[in-house]
Design a protein around this motif. Structure first.
Motif, mmCIF file in Angstrom:
data_model
loop_
_atom_site.group_PDB
_atom_site.id
_atom_site.type_symbol
_atom_site.label_atom_id
_atom_site.label_comp_id
_atom_site.label_asym_id
_atom_site.label_seq_id
_atom_site.Cartn_x
_atom_site.Cartn_y
_atom_site.Cartn_z
ATOM 1 N N UNK A 31 0.813 -1.232 0.000
ATOM 2 C CA UNK A 31 0.000 0.000 0.000
ATOM 3 C C UNK A 31 0.843 1.278 0.000
ATOM 4 N N UNK A 32 1.925 1.268 0.767
ATOM 5 C CA UNK A 32 2.772 2.471 0.840
ATOM 6 C C UNK A 32 3.463 2.723 -0.509
ATOM 7 N N UNK A 33 3.918 1.658 -1.149
ATOM 8 C CA UNK A 33 4.592 1.820 -2.446
ATOM 9 C C UNK A 33 3.592 2.244 -3.535
ATOM 10 N N UNK A 37 3.951 5.655 -5.565
ATOM 11 C CA UNK A 37 4.003 5.651 -7.043
ATOM 12 C C UNK A 37 2.961 6.611 -7.615
ATOM 13 N N UNK A 38 1.709 6.485 -7.103
ATOM 14 C CA UNK A 38 0.597 7.313 -7.598
ATOM 15 C C UNK A 38 0.903 8.801 -7.395
ATOM 16 N N UNK A 39 1.399 9.149 -6.212
ATOM 17 C CA UNK A 39 1.712 10.553 -5.931
ATOM 18 C C UNK A 39 2.852 11.063 -6.801
ATOM 19 N N UNK A 40 3.836 10.203 -7.042
ATOM 20 C CA UNK A 40 4.981 10.624 -7.863
ATOM 21 C C UNK A 40 4.549 10.902 -9.296
ATOM 22 N N UNK A 41 3.670 10.054 -9.845
ATOM 23 C CA UNK A 41 3.179 10.284 -11.221
ATOM 24 C C UNK A 41 2.348 11.568 -11.247
ATOM 25 N N UNK A 43 2.630 14.095 -9.418
ATOM 26 C CA UNK A 43 3.539 15.246 -9.298
ATOM 27 C C UNK A 43 4.601 15.292 -10.385
ATOM 28 N N UNK A 44 4.472 14.395 -11.352
ATOM 29 C CA UNK A 44 5.433 14.296 -12.475
ATOM 30 C C UNK A 44 6.882 14.163 -11.991
ATOM 31 N N UNK A 45 7.028 13.468 -10.878
ATOM 32 C CA UNK A 45 8.377 13.175 -10.370
ATOM 33 C C UNK A 45 8.777 11.805 -10.929
ATOM 34 N N UNK A 46 9.294 11.838 -12.137
ATOM 35 C CA UNK A 46 9.458 10.598 -12.891
ATOM 36 C C UNK A 46 10.478 9.646 -12.257
ATOM 37 N N UNK A 47 11.567 10.176 -11.726
ATOM 38 C CA UNK A 47 12.579 9.293 -11.111
ATOM 39 C C UNK A 47 11.990 8.539 -9.914
ATOM 40 N N UNK A 48 11.225 9.296 -9.113
ATOM 41 C CA UNK A 48 10.594 8.667 -7.935
ATOM 42 C C UNK A 48 9.560 7.639 -8.391
ATOM 43 N N UNK A 49 8.811 7.987 -9.428
ATOM 44 C CA UNK A 49 7.799 7.055 -9.948
ATOM 45 C C UNK A 49 8.468 5.764 -10.428
ATOM 46 N N UNK A 50 9.595 5.895 -11.125
ATOM 47 C CA UNK A 50 10.322 4.711 -11.612
ATOM 48 C C UNK A 50 10.787 3.861 -10.426
ATOM 49 N N UNK A 51 11.297 4.532 -9.396
ATOM 50 C CA UNK A 51 11.805 3.832 -8.220
ATOM 51 C C UNK A 51 10.716 2.952 -7.593
ATOM 52 N N UNK A 52 9.532 3.557 -7.411
ATOM 53 C CA UNK A 52 8.466 2.786 -6.751
ATOM 54 C C UNK A 52 7.825 1.771 -7.698
ATOM 55 N N UNK A 87 -0.098 4.461 -17.708
ATOM 56 C CA UNK A 87 -0.384 4.670 -16.285
ATOM 57 C C UNK A 87 -1.763 4.129 -15.887
ATOM 58 N N UNK A 88 -2.784 4.396 -16.721
ATOM 59 C CA UNK A 88 -4.151 3.956 -16.402
ATOM 60 C C UNK A 88 -4.231 2.435 -16.284
ATOM 61 N N UNK A 89 -3.623 1.724 -17.226
ATOM 62 C CA UNK A 89 -3.649 0.248 -17.189
ATOM 63 C C UNK A 89 -2.918 -0.275 -15.958
ATOM 64 N N UNK A 90 -1.804 0.367 -15.642
ATOM 65 C CA UNK A 90 -1.019 -0.059 -14.477
ATOM 66 C C UNK A 90 -1.826 0.159 -13.198
#
Lengths: 105, 238
Positions: A31-33, A37-41, A43-52, A87-90
């Motif tokens: 749940x935390x990850x 991930x959702x918040x990073x996308x 906020x367009x924080x792509x590196x963080x989104x990739x990490x999670x 993103x939507x499918x994921x």
């Protein structure tokens, strides 16, 4: 696209303690990850989104969802280049996992 | 066989530990969630095998390979199948496992590694074949309650360090909680002579003795005055 615990049984068919321990880590971390991930996308924080997404991808694999895993791999490459058409499918796949893990608690 | 696990993901480490536990003689010496701790451990300890994740924070797996200079064999573990090709650039990378690691694939990787080690041992033993048939071929040492087999032919020397001895073989160092006296008795082999209170040497590998030192491959070991006569007599007899 249904999550399954078959991989945990394959790993440790005779070790219920291990399976429970690993399931507990899944239920605790997912749940935390997912949120991160959702918040990073958002906020367009792509590196963080990739990490999670990378962390989530391993869990998708553990839960035996090869189509979603392949999609996540492609999505990870896209995110590294700053776009997110999948993103939507994921998100749909991750919500299914979220429900599944909640039912395991 | 000893190994360490380097992965920042708790689940990945747990899964690898579980897979390793199914292999009788595979001992996990440590698990690390970051590169710094892993590199530090590798520079101070001999490890046969490293399970190394590629996507690590700060230093990635490939950077660890380059910065640690480790000679341990490495099995890369990753969720990224596209890194497979790059892994071939590193001589000590012996396999590449895509997560989640399937038990069958894991067993295959270990089996392939054993075949490779056996092949290397056969190749190395051609250099030392003259020293065979002089007694038993192996000793067993206890590491973390596991018995590890050490081919006597491949031992260069043994060094005492406080409560431990370091067995230096052709390829690696094995750290064992025991005394030099105990190892000497276990070896029971006339090829091994004490050259210093802290050193036992395999005389088959001595290339030179001069200025109070014994030369063994690339190592220079101290030779005490008291042990010199016995060593010289042994070498002159050979």
């Amino acid at each position: 696209m249904t999550p399954s615990l078959a991989y945990l049984h394959e790993l440790a068919p005779n070790d219920e303690g291990f399976r429970k321990r690993l399931l507990h880590v899944l239920v605790t971390e997912f749940p935390a990850e997912f949120d991160s991930y959702r918040n990073a996308v958002a906020g367009q924080q792509w590196d963080t989104a990739v990490h999670f997404l990378h962390k989530l991808k391993h869990k998708i694999g553990i839960l035996g969802m090869p189509e979603l895993h392949a999609l996540a791999e492609e999505h990870e490459d896209n995110l590294e280049n700053g776009f997110s058409p999948l993103h939507g499918d994921i998100m749909e796949g991750l919500r299914i996992i979220d429900e599944f893990l909640k039912a395991q608690q | 066989m000893t190994c360490i696990i380097v992965d920042d993901d708790l689940m990945a480490r747990e899964i690898l530990k579980q897979l390793c536990s199914e292999i009788e003689d595979l001992v996990v010496l440590g698990e690390f969630d970051n590169a710094g701790k892993a590199v530090s451990f590798l520079t101070q300890n001999a490890v046969d095998l490293v399970f190394l994740d590629i996507m690590l924070p700060v230093l990635n797996g490939f950077e660890i390979l380059e910065s640690s200079g480790t000679s341990s064999r490495v099995i890369l573990t990753t969720s990224h199948s596209q890194f497979a090709l790059k892994s071939y650039e590193y001589e000590n990378v012996v396999d590449y496992l895509v997560k989640p690691i399937k038990p069958k694939r894991f067993l295959q990787a270990i089996s392939n590694l054993r075949k490779r080690i056996r092949h290397e041992d056969i190749t190395e033993s051609t250099d030392t074949s003259s020293s065979k048939d002089k007694g038993k071929e192996f000793i067993y040492v206890n590491i973390d309650r596991h018995l590890i087999q050490v081919p006597i032919d491949q031992i260069l020397f043994v060094e005492a360090q406080r409560d431990y001895v370091h067995i230096q073989t052709i390829r690696r160092i094995i750290r064992v909680h025991t005394s030099l006296k105990s190892i000497r008795e276990k070896l029971g082999d006339e090829r091994f002579l004490q050259i210093h209170r802290s050193f036992l040497v395999n005389t088959d590998y001595i290339s030179d003795v001069k200025n109070g030192h014994v030369y063994v491959k690339s190592y220079v070991l101290p030779l005490s005055r008291g042990n010199r006569p016995a060593l010289m007599e042994h070498l002159n007899r050979a």
